[in-house]
Design a protein around this motif. Structure first.
Motif, PDB file in Angstrom:
ATOM      1  N   THR A   1       0.833  -1.200   0.000  1.00 21.24           N
ATOM      2  CA  THR A   1       0.000   0.000   0.000  1.00 21.24           C
ATOM      3  C   THR A   1       0.870   1.254   0.000  1.00 21.24           C
ATOM      4  O   THR A   1       2.064   1.197   0.299  1.00 21.24           O
ATOM      5  CB  THR A   1      -0.932   0.041   1.222  1.00 21.24           C
ATOM      6  OG1 THR A   1      -0.150   0.187   2.420  1.00 21.24           O
ATOM      7  CG2 THR A   1      -1.766  -1.232   1.307  1.00 21.24           C
ATOM      8  N   ALA A   2       0.225   2.387  -0.331  1.00 18.24           N
ATOM      9  CA  ALA A   2       0.950   3.649  -0.390  1.00 18.24           C
ATOM     10  C   ALA A   2       0.070   4.780   0.118  1.00 18.24           C
ATOM     11  O   ALA A   2      -1.142   4.636   0.261  1.00 18.24           O
ATOM     12  CB  ALA A   2       1.400   3.930  -1.823  1.00 18.24           C
ATOM     13  N   VAL A   3       0.679   5.904   0.374  1.00 16.47           N
ATOM     14  CA  VAL A   3       0.080   7.154   0.835  1.00 16.47           C
ATOM     15  C   VAL A   3      -0.453   6.968   2.262  1.00 16.47           C
ATOM     16  O   VAL A   3       0.348   6.784   3.169  1.00 16.47           O
ATOM     17  CB  VAL A   3      -0.977   7.689  -0.166  1.00 16.47           C
ATOM     18  CG1 VAL A   3      -1.360   9.126   0.209  1.00 16.47           C
ATOM     19  CG2 VAL A   3      -0.405   7.700  -1.595  1.00 16.47           C
ATOM     20  N   VAL A   4      -1.780   6.950   2.520  1.00  8.35           N
ATOM     21  CA  VAL A   4      -2.245   6.912   3.914  1.00  8.35           C
ATOM     22  C   VAL A   4      -3.200   5.766   4.210  1.00  8.35           C
ATOM     23  O   VAL A   4      -3.046   5.086   5.224  1.00  8.35           O
ATOM     24  CB  VAL A   4      -2.905   8.258   4.320  1.00  8.35           C
ATOM     25  CG1 VAL A   4      -3.558   8.155   5.693  1.00  8.35           C
ATOM     26  CG2 VAL A   4      -1.864   9.364   4.329  1.00  8.35           C
ATOM     27  N   MET A   5      -4.192   5.519   3.371  1.00  8.60           N
ATOM     28  CA  MET A   5      -5.239   4.547   3.716  1.00  8.60           C
ATOM     29  C   MET A   5      -4.646   3.208   4.154  1.00  8.60           C
ATOM     30  O   MET A   5      -4.855   2.754   5.281  1.00  8.60           O
ATOM     31  CB  MET A   5      -6.190   4.339   2.545  1.00  8.60           C
ATOM     32  CG  MET A   5      -7.226   3.248   2.777  1.00  8.60           C
ATOM     33  SD  MET A   5      -8.209   2.947   1.284  1.00  8.60           S
ATOM     34  CE  MET A   5      -9.149   1.496   1.761  1.00  8.60           C
TER      35      MET A   5
END
Length: 395
Positions: A10-14
């Motif tokens: 996964t990437a960024v925030v979620m």
């Protein structure tokens, strides 16, 4: 979660917020990054390039392995990780993960007991599958921006990435439920969590209201939360947040401050709720008569819910948060980092900040050795890329 291994694409925030909580609770989270790294590495300030505050917070305690999934060697390495994992979680669009050859069917063929969690913008089961999504667009589409207009008079976003974080928490509880089922039965399964559906459900907890019934007795909105006068009240020298809501609190307030309001018109919660903005307006006029400190003291004595207005900076010095030890300082190669730590408490299995966030690819060699990979990618010391093979991001 000690002993649970998570392969995290996964990437960024979620997704990273979901797996950060797993790491804090003891899981071994292997963060698989493309050569350029997670975009969140570069979105805010930090002590070094690629170590932004947002990235450092939601990726603490994880191991970073750069794996080029456009190459056969990279795919083989990921398959090796999957074979020894309990959870596989990604935030790619469905067609992108399928193109790489890591759908649920592909992954379950390697490890049938694995929990495979998809983090999407929109469910692949609907017509919006593979449509890109960000927190702002989901706030708009889920009704949040429109509700803000009812409250403030302006269509706007709220001042936090609420869709990302709510969806991340949803991905966490969904994955944990699947792990609990596996603990009982031995069965792995696929889980899908999408931001739009998550926020639609989240918004409709209270705002479904009259629209749930047939025929609808009212619209899909909860009046109290969108009343224009629902906001921190101005005082003689500042603002204060107070909710004089139920009958007990109302009677205490009017008895101490406004005995004249002891009338049938405002006697019950049902009556006040029917004219909630009028009630808020009356309270607003009254609170202008004293200072913030005076109101805080009085409402405290009356046991009416009240709070001062604090900034995010103030939270680091909040006496309550510091008394319970929410913040944990971790030494890193860039100096000490004071993390907001685990907000939950367990009598037998407490969590803690799992450690510093990883530099890009800091654990690649270890991860490759664990899966028996024959070679390791070579980093360009100038830009952090991996030599050999094209660069790939997480779509």
């Amino acid at each position: 979660m000690e002993g649970v291994r998570v392969v995290d694409l996964t990437a960024v925030v979620m997704g990273p917020y979901c797996t950060q909580i797993m790491a804090d609770m003891g899981a071994d989270v292997v963060k698989v990054e493309p050569p350029a790294g997670d975009n969140a590495r570069y979105v805010s300030v930090g002590p070094a390039p690629g170590m932004s505050g947002v990235f450092v917070n939601v990726n603490r305690g994880k191991r970073s392995a750069v794996i080029d999934l456009t190459t056969d060697e990279g795919k083989a390495t990921l398959r090796g990780l999957i074979a020894k994992a309990d959870v596989f979680i990604h935030s790619m669009r469905s067609r992108a993960i399928a193109k790489l050859g890591f759908t649920y069917d592909d992954v379950a063929a390697i490890n049938p007991a694995i929990i495979y969690t998809n983090c999407y913008g929109y469910s692949r089961r609907g017509p919006e599958a593979d449509r890109p999504a960000y927190d702002d667009t989901i706030q708009a589409e889920s009704g949040l921006a429109a509700v803000q207009k009812l409250l403030t008079g302006e269509t706007t976003y709220v001042g936090t990435i609420v869709a990302d974080k709510v969806a991340g928490l949803t991905a966490l509880y969904a994955t944990m439920m699947a792990l609990f089922h596996r603990e009982r039965t031995g069965e792995g399964q696929e889980v899908e969590v999408s931001m739009f559906e998550t926020m639609a459900s989240f918004m409709l907890v209270e705002h479904a209201n009259g629209r749930m019934f047939s025929p609808p007795p009212g619209p899909a909105v909860y009046p109290r939360t969108v009343a224009p006068n629902r906001k921190p009240y101005p005082t003689k020298d500042g603002h204060v947040a107070v909710l004089i809501y139920n009958d007990k609190h109302w009677k205490a307030f009017i008895g101490a401050v406004q005995p004249a309001w002891n009338s049938e018109e405002y006697a019950t919660l049902e009556q006040r709720s029917a004219q909630i903005d009028v009630v808020y307006g009356l309270i607003a006029q009254t609170l202008l008569e004293r200072t913030t400190a005076e109101w805080l003291a009085l409402f405290g004595e009356l046991e009416i819910p009240v709070a001062p207005i604090q900034t995010p900076d103030d939270l680091f010095d909040d006496p309550h948060l510091n008394a319970i030890g929410l913040f944990e300082t971790v030494d890193t190669e860039h100096g000490p980092v004071r993390f907001p730590g685990v907000p939950t408490w367990f009598s037998r299995t407490p969590g803690r900040v799992a450690g510093p966030a990883p530099e890009l690819g800091a654990h690649t060699a270890d991860v490759l050795a664990e899966v028996g990979a024959l070679s390791e990618p070579q980093f360009d010391a100038v830009d952090g890329r991996v030599d050999g093979g094209p660069q790939v991001g997480l779509p």
